[in-house]
Design a protein around this motif. Structure first.
Motif, PDB file in Angstrom:
ATOM      1  N   VAL A 353      56.943 -29.956   5.342  1.00 31.68           N
ATOM      2  CA  VAL A 353      56.170 -30.985   4.648  1.00 31.68           C
ATOM      3  C   VAL A 353      54.962 -30.339   3.988  1.00 31.68           C
ATOM      4  CG1 VAL A 353      54.957 -33.175   4.858  1.00 31.68           C
ATOM      5  CG2 VAL A 353      56.877 -32.678   6.384  1.00 31.68           C
ATOM      6  N   LEU A 354      54.874 -30.496   2.670  1.00 31.28           N
ATOM      7  CA  LEU A 354      53.673 -30.073   1.939  1.00 31.28           C
ATOM      8  C   LEU A 354      52.682 -31.222   2.012  1.00 31.28           C
ATOM      9  CD1 LEU A 354      52.462 -27.845  -0.029  1.00 31.28           C
ATOM     10  CD2 LEU A 354      53.139 -29.383  -1.856  1.00 31.28           C
ATOM     11  N   THR A 355      51.684 -31.076   2.893  1.00 30.51           N
ATOM     12  CA  THR A 355      50.713 -32.145   3.104  1.00 30.51           C
ATOM     13  C   THR A 355      49.550 -32.006   2.131  1.00 30.51           C
ATOM     14  OG1 THR A 355      49.397 -30.900   4.703  1.00 30.51           O
ATOM     15  CG2 THR A 355      51.306 -32.116   5.548  1.00 30.51           C
ATOM     16  N   GLN A 356      48.687 -33.007   2.122  1.00 27.28           N
ATOM     17  CA  GLN A 356      47.485 -32.950   1.297  1.00 27.28           C
ATOM     18  C   GLN A 356      46.338 -32.243   2.020  1.00 27.28           C
ATOM     19  OE1 GLN A 356      46.476 -36.604  -0.892  1.00 27.28           O
ATOM     20  NE2 GLN A 356      48.328 -37.533  -0.063  1.00 27.28           N
ATOM     21  N   GLN A 357      46.533 -31.880   3.289  1.00 25.05           N
ATOM     22  CA  GLN A 357      45.440 -31.321   4.081  1.00 25.05           C
ATOM     23  C   GLN A 357      45.436 -29.794   4.168  1.00 25.05           C
ATOM     24  OE1 GLN A 357      47.241 -34.178   5.297  1.00 25.05           O
ATOM     25  NE2 GLN A 357      45.565 -35.267   4.286  1.00 25.05           N
ATOM     26  N   LEU A 358      46.360 -29.109   3.470  1.00 23.26           N
ATOM     27  CA  LEU A 358      46.419 -27.636   3.471  1.00 23.26           C
ATOM     28  C   LEU A 358      46.591 -27.082   4.884  1.00 23.26           C
ATOM     29  CD1 LEU A 358      43.518 -26.944   0.923  1.00 23.26           C
ATOM     30  CD2 LEU A 358      45.962 -26.959   0.443  1.00 23.26           C
ATOM     31  N   ASP A 359      47.387 -27.786   5.724  1.00 20.44           N
ATOM     32  CA  ASP A 359      47.550 -27.380   7.118  1.00 20.44           C
ATOM     33  C   ASP A 359      48.087 -25.959   7.262  1.00 20.44           C
ATOM     34  OD1 ASP A 359      46.685 -29.878   7.880  1.00 20.44           O
ATOM     35  OD2 ASP A 359      48.704 -30.721   8.053  1.00 20.44           O
ATOM     36  N   GLU A 360      48.956 -25.564   6.334  1.00 24.95           N
ATOM     37  CA  GLU A 360      49.604 -24.247   6.460  1.00 24.95           C
ATOM     38  C   GLU A 360      48.622 -23.085   6.293  1.00 24.95           C
ATOM     39  OE1 GLU A 360      52.364 -27.343   5.741  1.00 24.95           O
ATOM     40  OE2 GLU A 360      50.665 -26.714   4.513  1.00 24.95           O
ATOM     41  N   LEU A 361      47.428 -23.346   5.774  1.00 25.74           N
ATOM     42  CA  LEU A 361      46.467 -22.272   5.499  1.00 25.74           C
ATOM     43  C   LEU A 361      45.412 -22.110   6.579  1.00 25.74           C
ATOM     44  CD1 LEU A 361      45.842 -22.866   1.675  1.00 25.74           C
ATOM     45  CD2 LEU A 361      47.618 -21.510   2.783  1.00 25.74           C
ATOM     46  N   ARG A 362      45.374 -23.002   7.562  1.00 20.56           N
ATOM     47  CA  ARG A 362      44.298 -22.963   8.558  1.00 20.56           C
ATOM     48  C   ARG A 362      44.262 -21.655   9.323  1.00 20.56           C
ATOM     49  NH1 ARG A 362      45.030 -29.106  10.995  1.00 20.56           N
ATOM     50  NH2 ARG A 362      44.118 -30.214   9.200  1.00 20.56           N
ATOM     51  N   ASP A 363      45.426 -21.133   9.695  1.00 19.81           N
ATOM     52  CA  ASP A 363      45.465 -19.920  10.510  1.00 19.81           C
ATOM     53  C   ASP A 363      45.188 -18.654   9.711  1.00 19.81           C
ATOM     54  OD1 ASP A 363      46.073 -21.498  12.690  1.00 19.81           O
ATOM     55  OD2 ASP A 363      48.248 -21.219  12.482  1.00 19.81           O
ATOM     56  N   VAL A 364      45.185 -18.751   8.369  1.00 22.21           N
ATOM     57  CA  VAL A 364      44.979 -17.549   7.539  1.00 22.21           C
ATOM     58  C   VAL A 364      43.753 -17.718   6.645  1.00 22.21           C
ATOM     59  CG1 VAL A 364      47.422 -16.927   7.580  1.00 22.21           C
ATOM     60  CG2 VAL A 364      46.570 -18.442   5.772  1.00 22.21           C
ATOM     61  N   TRP A 365      42.843 -18.617   7.025  1.00 24.00           N
ATOM     62  CA  TRP A 365      41.699 -18.986   6.183  1.00 24.00           C
ATOM     63  C   TRP A 365      40.854 -17.774   5.785  1.00 24.00           C
ATOM     64  CZ3 TRP A 365      41.785 -23.207   3.683  1.00 24.00           C
ATOM     65  CH2 TRP A 365      40.647 -23.788   3.146  1.00 24.00           C
ATOM     66  N   ASP A 366      40.672 -16.827   6.720  1.00 29.16           N
ATOM     67  CA  ASP A 366      39.801 -15.676   6.466  1.00 29.16           C
ATOM     68  C   ASP A 366      40.569 -14.442   5.989  1.00 29.16           C
ATOM     69  OD1 ASP A 366      37.331 -16.930   7.243  1.00 29.16           O
ATOM     70  OD2 ASP A 366      38.033 -16.816   9.327  1.00 29.16           O
ATOM     71  N   ASP A 367      41.890 -14.527   5.902  1.00 29.69           N
ATOM     72  CA  ASP A 367      42.705 -13.381   5.489  1.00 29.69           C
ATOM     73  C   ASP A 367      42.776 -13.273   3.977  1.00 29.69           C
ATOM     74  OD1 ASP A 367      43.106 -13.189   8.168  1.00 29.69           O
ATOM     75  OD2 ASP A 367      45.201 -13.826   8.144  1.00 29.69           O
ATOM     76  N   ARG A 368      42.995 -12.053   3.503  1.00 29.91           N
ATOM     77  CA  ARG A 368      43.205 -11.853   2.070  1.00 29.91           C
ATOM     78  C   ARG A 368      44.618 -12.318   1.698  1.00 29.91           C
ATOM     79  NH1 ARG A 368      41.905  -5.749   0.708  1.00 29.91           N
ATOM     80  NH2 ARG A 368      43.474  -5.529   2.346  1.00 29.91           N
ATOM     81  N   VAL A 369      44.781 -12.729   0.457  1.00 23.93           N
ATOM     82  CA  VAL A 369      46.087 -13.211   0.005  1.00 23.93           C
ATOM     83  C   VAL A 369      47.154 -12.149   0.191  1.00 23.93           C
ATOM     84  CG1 VAL A 369      47.399 -14.010  -1.994  1.00 23.93           C
ATOM     85  CG2 VAL A 369      45.069 -14.837  -1.634  1.00 23.93           C
ATOM     86  N   SER A 370      46.835 -10.899  -0.145  1.00 19.92           N
ATOM     87  CA  SER A 370      47.821  -9.815  -0.027  1.00 19.92           C
ATOM     88  C   SER A 370      48.269  -9.620   1.419  1.00 19.92           C
ATOM     89  CB  SER A 370      47.229  -8.514  -0.569  1.00 19.92           C
ATOM     90  OG  SER A 370      46.035  -8.184   0.117  1.00 19.92           O
ATOM     91  N   ASP A 371      47.343  -9.776   2.391  1.00 16.64           N
ATOM     92  CA  ASP A 371      47.709  -9.618   3.803  1.00 16.64           C
ATOM     93  C   ASP A 371      48.611 -10.760   4.252  1.00 16.64           C
ATOM     94  OD1 ASP A 371      46.151  -7.345   3.918  1.00 16.64           O
ATOM     95  OD2 ASP A 371      44.365  -8.417   4.619  1.00 16.64           O
TER      96      ASP A 371
END
Length: 597
Positions: A353-371
């Motif tokens: 589910v693609l939510t409006q809350q960006l849940d999938e990004l919470r665990d990688v918030w501080d990581d660089r996109v390339s990582d």
């Protein structure tokens, strides 16, 4: 046509970039202009300079004497402590503004579900936005500028706004300029398009469809570095000509040129191949909802919904806010259990589910996109092509410089695109998109639609973006009165049902209820009541029987040889005829139910 406003040799620099250099543009009576371009290229900045809210570093903006300009900005600057009524109509007496046709139209179209005496401080962001839009539209302006007016409007609200703009001035009078990512609205209202890119403003004739054609012609002549962008827009044009002919039949749209450009362009989706791949990944069972009802306390959200979701099905879900769309999708996703009825799930389904809350990004918030990308699978297949995550990022508009950016520092649109990419790389076979167009410009919307064209699974989409719904789904349903009903004629049929008063939001239903002290509609007589009750029971049995027949056809389609195009086509035609019969029965059932209260 009389000149209203002009800009000459505009130059504007910010500390980190030059936004505009030598821009000259003008507005005449009768102009209806849509502004498009990538996020960050200066669309809002241009609008604010033309409105006199931002001074250029050099150049000038001139306005014909006496010309009145009204503008809806993106900022939320409603005065605190005031009521909705005070913000919109000021201290005008009710008999004064209620006697004005334009004011009544705006109040009904935008504020029908709001208490006019409510304080704007207590409203939600979407409600405040509608109040601000209403306050602008009620004014008597020669020029109206609207910056993202369709945000927080549903399909019905966007359709109302388009009609209002088209009828606002007599032919050849007034000027209208809008910044929006809603491509249906651009095509419905605008007769000219300004593209903001590379420090310039490039004008095109016509709305979005005509703009796409002219841009394809321009890109055909561009350098090789534009090849990928050019191919994407050709695909967009092909869909516009094949899937929405009414848009491209306008006199200014050069139909012969369009046909020549797309004569070798394949359809947006290879439906047969996708259906075959979906069957291999899902089997014949996805999710079946059988006589499902959902209640929260005394509130009945869904009732007796039967829906068999087929492998490879691409469905758009429509409905007013509060109708039960999210509840329906939560049943499909397995995050909610029904109050009554049964949800049967296939053994091999993998729902994302693609939510409006960006849940999938919470665990990688501080990581660089390339990582983040480096930890994922090495390839992804879309449209028969194998792509690396880096190539997918490129298709979604990321530059090499942005790969070293922490996820938390990305723009809203970049976060949204990365979120979708992470979901796709997990290879779900059932994908649910909940308002996926937030923070995306028209180019990025086209790129995401291109990516979804190759998705070999079941796709369910909830969106107020009519263009997206019609572009990426093959059929539409609406949640109306707690029931799920098929819309053989798509969004147009939904708007007709809403215009007839079906499927009102809870707030609007409350607003439409008789006020205390007023009389309710007369009650039914005994004989008429019994006749309607009998008809309702008969219709319910009929709908159950039709649902069983529909399920049987879906099963036959799933088990049929997918290479037998003629057989599949015959089954599809049989299904369409059945859906028409279901639609008519549901219409009558809703009418009878409403009379019974």
């Amino acid at each position: 046509m009389a000149h209203l406003l002009g800009a000459e040799a505009l130059h504007l620099e910010f500390p980190t970039k030059t936004v505009f250099d030598g821009v000259t543009i003008g507005l005449d009576e009768g102009d209806r202009v849509g502004i498009v371009g990538r996020n960050g290229d200066g669309k809002t900045t241009l609008l604010r300079m033309l409105a006199g809210r931002l001074e250029p570093d050099s150049g000038r903006v001139t306005r014909r004497g006496g010309v009145r300009l009204g503008m809806l900005d993106q900022s939320d600057d409603l005065a605190t402590g005031r009521t909705v009524r005070e913000v919109v109509v000021g201290d005008r007496a009710e008999h004064d503004w209620a006697g004005d046709a334009r004011t009544r139209d705006v109040m009904a179209g935008l504020l029908g579900d709001l208490d006019l005496d409510a304080r704007v401080d207590d409203l939600s962001g979407g409600q405040r936005r509608r109040v601000a839009l209403a306050a602008v539209l009620i004014g008597d302006w020669d020029i109206v500028f609207l910056d993202e007016p369709t945000n927080h409007l549903d399909v019905e609200g966007i359709s109302w706004l388009a009609e209002h703009v088209k009828k606002r001035w007599p032919a050849g009078q007034g000027a209208f300029v809008v910044v929006t990512h809603d491509r249906w609205f651009l095509d419905e209202v605008c007769t000219a398009t300004w593209e903001v890119h590379d420090r310039v403003v490039e004008p095109f004739e016509g709305g979005y469809a005509a703009y796409v054609l002219q841009r394809v012609e321009r890109d055909r002549m561009a350098a090789a570095s534009e090849a990928k962008r050019q191919n994407l827009m050709r695909k967009e044009l092909a869909w516009l000509r094949r899937g929405a002919p009414a848009r491209t039949s306008k006199p200014k749209f050069r139909i012969d040129a369009a046909n020549q450009l797309i004569e070798n362009e394949p359809p947006a989706r290879d439906s047969v191949s996708l259906a075959s791949m979906a069957m291999q990944r899902l089997g014949k069972d996805v999710v079946d909802l059988e006589n499902v009802s959902v209640s929260f306390g005394e509130r009945h959200v869904l009732r007796d919904v039967t829906w068999r979701i087929a492998p490879g099905e691409r469905t758009g879900i429509l409905g007013v806010n509060g109708a039960g769309k999210s509840t329906l999708l939560a049943l499909v996703a397995g995050t909610l259990q029904p109050t009554t009825g049964r949800v049967k799930r296939g053994k091999t389904i993998n729902v994302a589910v693609l939510t409006q809350q960006l849940d999938e990004l919470r665990d990688v918030w501080d990581d660089r996109v390339s990582d983040v990308i480096g930890r994922l699978r090495r390839t992804y297949v879309t449209g028969g092509k194998e792509l690396t995550p880096g190539q997918l990022l490129e298709r979604l508009g990321f530059t090499s410089a942005q790969l070293s950016t922490p996820v938390k520092d990305l723009s809203g649109g970049q976060k949204r695109r990365l979120q979708l990419l992470l979901i796709l790389l997990d290879e779900p076979n059932v994908l649910i998109l909940d308002e996926p167009t937030n923070d995306l410009d028209t180019d990025m919307l086209a790129a995401i639609e291109d990516l979804l064209d190759g998705f070999p699974g079941t796709l369910l989409v909830v969106s107020h973006d009519r263009y997206l719904i019609e572009r990426v789904t093959d059929q539409q349903y609406a949640v109306i009165g707690g029931m799920l009903r098929h819309l053989p004629r798509g969004v147009d049929q939904y708007l007709e049902l809403r215009a007839n008063g079906l499927g009102s939001s809870p707030a609007r239903a409350a607003a439409a209820a008789p006020a205390e002290g007023t009389s309710a509609p007369p009650s039914l007589g005994g004989a008429e009541l019994r006749a309607l009750q009998k008809e309702e029971q008969s219709l319910s049995r009929r709908l159950e029987k039709l649902a069983t027949q529909r399920e049987a056809i879906h099963t036959r389609m799933a088990e049929h040889d997918q290479s037998d195009y003629a057989g599949i086509s015959a089954l599809a035609e049989e299904l369409r005829a059945l859906e028409t019969e279901v639609s008519a029965a549901e219409d009558r059932w809703l009418e009878v139910s409403e009379r019974l209260g």
